[in-house]
Design an enzyme around this catalytic site. Structure first.
Site, PDB file in Angstrom:
ATOM      1  N   LYS A  80       3.360   6.962 -10.977  1.00  0.00           N
ATOM      2  CA  LYS A  80       4.272   7.288  -9.874  1.00  0.00           C
ATOM      3  C   LYS A  80       5.670   7.624 -10.372  1.00  0.00           C
ATOM      4  CE  LYS A  80       2.115   4.094  -6.529  1.00  0.00           C
ATOM      5  NZ  LYS A  80       1.531   4.996  -5.549  1.00  0.00           N
ATOM      6  N   GLY A 152       0.990  -1.893   0.508  1.00  0.00           N
ATOM      7  CA  GLY A 152       1.316  -3.287   0.230  1.00  0.00           C
ATOM      8  C   GLY A 152       1.182  -4.210   1.422  1.00  0.00           C
ATOM      9  N   GLY A 234      -4.509   0.092  -3.357  1.00  0.00           N
ATOM     10  CA  GLY A 234      -3.391  -0.399  -4.149  1.00  0.00           C
ATOM     11  C   GLY A 234      -3.522  -1.879  -4.372  1.00  0.00           C
TER      12      GLY A 234
END
Lengths: 293, 190
Positions: A80, A152, A234
């Site tokens: 990223k 998240g 993630g």
């Protein structure tokens, strides 16, 4: 022989379809992901759940950490860069990374401009919440998209919202007459030429994965049934009780997304899922999906 | 004649679209019950490690190998070619399953990483005079072809990128990503 053509850039994303791309923070996690059947890994220092918990400025990861993960596996490795931080992208390209994610999960470096991705040899994936945002990113050179969701959190609600929005807009577009396309392009702030292409093809010009909040095999299959080409997971895997088992279960559910019996089977005894934060409990300034312009 | 396309992972929809344009009936193969209904099989591009694991988990590896041995035409593109190969250069990763039907060695990621992916026009005798636009994405190479293997295409420097062994076909590139139908037609005639 022509290297790094548009066909090879969008082509790698085509090869990842139907697969799961997993966030990993160590070479060991990367090997677990590969062993579980991940089609690629995203190398980063902190998964989004930790970025969210710890706060502060989230930046590109340490190159030595990224290189360690590239060494550890044979599948493609992504990393990223901050939105608009074209030097982080230059650094990642110099490492020989396979894909760059210009990501809202990191703290944006530019609040007006995204990276001009046409200037790079390495392909980029970018987040989107709707068709206009998706096509603005493609216009800037993104060779792959992912709906943003809310990273998240372990809450799939935003991933669903964004995927539904994109595909509803595409369906609406295919029923418009030519005259209406001009105004539609203006309204969604997307280049007319790309809007026309989507209207004709009935689909996005590049591969689109789901991201942001996928934590269970059923979440992954839900996103696949909504029409995405694959999923990013993630924090959902390595923040859970039994990462290897959950990783494999999500891989299987992504392939067999139309087989509820199989999804039931792989969902048995997966142990503790990541704890999760309901997106509706988060204040506006803690939402990552709003980053990106 | 139904053409099965292994749909565990990868660019199987691109193969499907190409075959439908030609007018060949297709079926996505995800489970053994699908395999029983097809006469030919395409193994698409994708990640060979992921496809290999899913082949084993869902009981497809042995049935495909068995059908291949009995003469069902199989075509592997890129990851598919790796799965067809009997040998992997520098060792197959531990526990990595394969069909191991063709007497060839596949070298994975032979050109390097994504930045080394490329397109090139190749002359392929079996397809006629016009060169074929070939797309190589983190592609493998074919090495050490056995005596029963016919080399169909090489790069300018002689490295092998397409090979045939009777009814089995392996290509390191992706005809399904171009508009050129000739390789698909060639496979249908095997």
């Amino acid at each position: 022989m022509d290297k790094s053509t548009w066909t090879t850039k969008i082509g790698l994303a085509q090869m990842l379809k139907g697969g799961v791309i997993m966030d990993v923070v160590t070479p060991e996690q990367a090997r677990i992901a590969e062993e579980a059947g991940a089609v690629a890994v995203m190398a980063l220092e902190r998964v989004p759940a930790d970025i969210r918990a710890q706060g502060g400025v989230a930046r590109m990861s340490d190159p030595s950490m990224i290189l360690g993960i590239m060494e550890a596996v044979t599948i493609p490795v992504m990393a990223k860069a901050r939105i608009g931080h074209f030097v982080e992208a230059q650094v990642l390209e110099s490492l020989g990374i396979d894909y760059i994610d210009e990501s809202e999960v990191l703290t944006p470096a530019d609040e007006e401009h995204h990276i001009n991705k046409h200037k790079f040899k390495v392909p980029f994936v970018c987040g989107c919440r709707n068709l206009g945002e998706a096509l603005r990113r493609v216009a800037e050179g993104a060779a792959m998209l992912r709906t943003k969701g809310e990273a998240g959190t372990g809450d799939v609600v935003e991933a669903v919202r964004h995927a539904r929005t994109v595909y509803t807009e595409i369906r609406r577009l295919t029923s418009m007459d030519e005259d209406e396309l001009f105004t539609y392009a203006k309204n969604i702030q997307a280049p007319y030429e790309l809007v026309r292409q989507v209207a004709e093809a009935g689909r996005l010009p590049v591969v689109n994965f789901a991201a942001g909040g996928i934590a269970t095999p059923a979440d992954a299959a839900l996103m696949m049934q909504l029409g995405v080409d694959g999923v990013f997971v993630g924090s959902g895997i390595f923040k859970s009780g039994d990462p290897a088992k959950r990783a494999r279960a999500i891989v299987e559910a992504t392939t067999h997304y139309n087989e509820p019996e199989i999804i039931a089977e792989v969902s048995k005894g997966l142990g503790e899922p990541m704890v999760g934060i309901s997106v509706s409990s988060l204040p506006q300034d803690k939402l990552m999906a709003g980053r990106g312009w | 004649m139904t053409i099965g396309i292994l749909a565990l992972q990868g660019d199987f929809r691109e193969h499907e679209a190409m075959l439908q344009r030609i007018g060949a009936p297709t079926l996505q193969v995800r489970l053994p019950k699908h395999l029983a209904e097809v006469d030919r099989l395409i193994i698409p591009g994708g990640e060979s490690t992921a496809i290999g694991k899913l082949l084993v988990l869902y009981g497809l590896l042995e049935p495909i190998r068995e059908r291949g041995r009995k003469g069902m035409p199989i075509w592997g593109t890129c990851a598919g070619a790796i799965l067809l190969a009997q040998r992997i250069a520098e060792g197959r990763p531990a526990g990595q399953p394969a069909l191991a039907l063709m007497d060839i060695t596949a070298r994975r990621n032979a050109f390097g990483r994504q930045l080394d992916s490329f397109e090139v026009n190749l002359s392929i005798e079996a397809l006629g005079d016009a060169p074929l636009n070939t797309v190589f994405i983190r592609a493998p190479l074919i090495e050490q072809p056995g005596p029963a293997v016919r080399v169909l295409a090489t790069l300018a420097d002689g490295r092998i990128v397409a090979a045939q062994q009777g009814h089995l076909l392996a290509t390191c590139f992706h005809p399904e990503l171009t508009g050129d139908e000739r390789f698909h037609r060639y496979f249908l005639e095997l």
